[in-house]
Design a protein around this motif. Sequence first.
Motif, PDB file in Angstrom:
ATOM      1  N   TYR A  99      48.620 -13.440  54.268  1.00 55.61           N
ATOM      2  CA  TYR A  99      47.995 -12.132  54.096  1.00 55.61           C
ATOM      3  C   TYR A  99      48.859 -11.252  53.183  1.00 55.61           C
ATOM      4  N   GLU A 111      38.170 -10.172  49.574  1.00 53.18           N
ATOM      5  CA  GLU A 111      37.258 -10.990  50.384  1.00 53.18           C
ATOM      6  C   GLU A 111      38.031 -11.947  51.297  1.00 53.18           C
ATOM      7  N   ALA A 112      39.054 -12.584  50.769  1.00 55.32           N
ATOM      8  CA  ALA A 112      39.852 -13.515  51.576  1.00 55.32           C
ATOM      9  C   ALA A 112      40.605 -12.785  52.683  1.00 55.32           C
ATOM     10  N   GLN A 114      39.681  -9.940  54.042  1.00 52.32           N
ATOM     11  CA  GLN A 114      38.670  -9.500  55.001  1.00 52.32           C
ATOM     12  C   GLN A 114      38.291 -10.647  55.926  1.00 52.32           C
ATOM     13  N   GLU A 115      38.118 -11.835  55.380  1.00 48.29           N
ATOM     14  CA  GLU A 115      37.745 -12.991  56.203  1.00 48.29           C
ATOM     15  C   GLU A 115      38.851 -13.333  57.192  1.00 48.29           C
ATOM     16  N   LEU A 116      40.090 -13.295  56.755  1.00 46.62           N
ATOM     17  CA  LEU A 116      41.215 -13.571  57.650  1.00 46.62           C
ATOM     18  C   LEU A 116      41.247 -12.559  58.791  1.00 46.62           C
ATOM     19  N   ARG A 118      38.674 -10.735  59.881  1.00 46.95           N
ATOM     20  CA  ARG A 118      37.492 -10.945  60.733  1.00 46.95           C
ATOM     21  C   ARG A 118      37.717 -12.085  61.730  1.00 46.95           C
ATOM     22  N   ARG A 119      38.301 -13.159  61.228  1.00 48.47           N
ATOM     23  CA  ARG A 119      38.578 -14.303  62.106  1.00 48.47           C
ATOM     24  C   ARG A 119      39.571 -13.905  63.198  1.00 48.47           C
TER      25      ARG A 119
END
Length: 167
Positions: A99, A111-112, A114-116, A118-119
């Motif tokens: 991160y 985007e990456a 945000q996905e990390l 969110r997970r």
Amino acid sequence: MTLTESTPAGAQGRDDDRASTPAAHPRPDGEDQYTISEVVAVTGLTAHTLRWYERIGLMPHVERSHTGQRRFSNRDLDWLAFVGKLRLTGMPVADMVRYAEMTRQGDSTFEARQELLRRTRGDVLARIRELQTTVAVLDHKIDFYGNARLAWEAKAAGTARARRQPR
């Protein structure tokens, strides 16, 4: 609002990779040069941990004085507060470092990142649900023992009265 009811990620404005509500800084911006011992006092982290964070790439570039001593800024304190929140989520250190690397790469990694996050948020919510069921089991046991104690005390009181009565 309960622990499981929270504002969806991104609903409160742009994520600036710092704690959402950073604590007041000990010094105003522009006068925010902290030694490692001052950061230890403010954050509760050890000097060893701060050096390790820097060594593994978790801590962004830390300025140095003319004598080579680390000089931390308010932005560094905000970043450390955010890292502390990531630690509380149970995020693996490797993901935190990834991160941090993405934040250094810039906007193309939104985007990456945000996905990390969110997970990680999903993992935290699952853990909260698990802990809530654990609390329910503990509450049940606490109630059981409270009721059992009351029943035992009532029985003991009845036995004591029976012994005092003449036969």
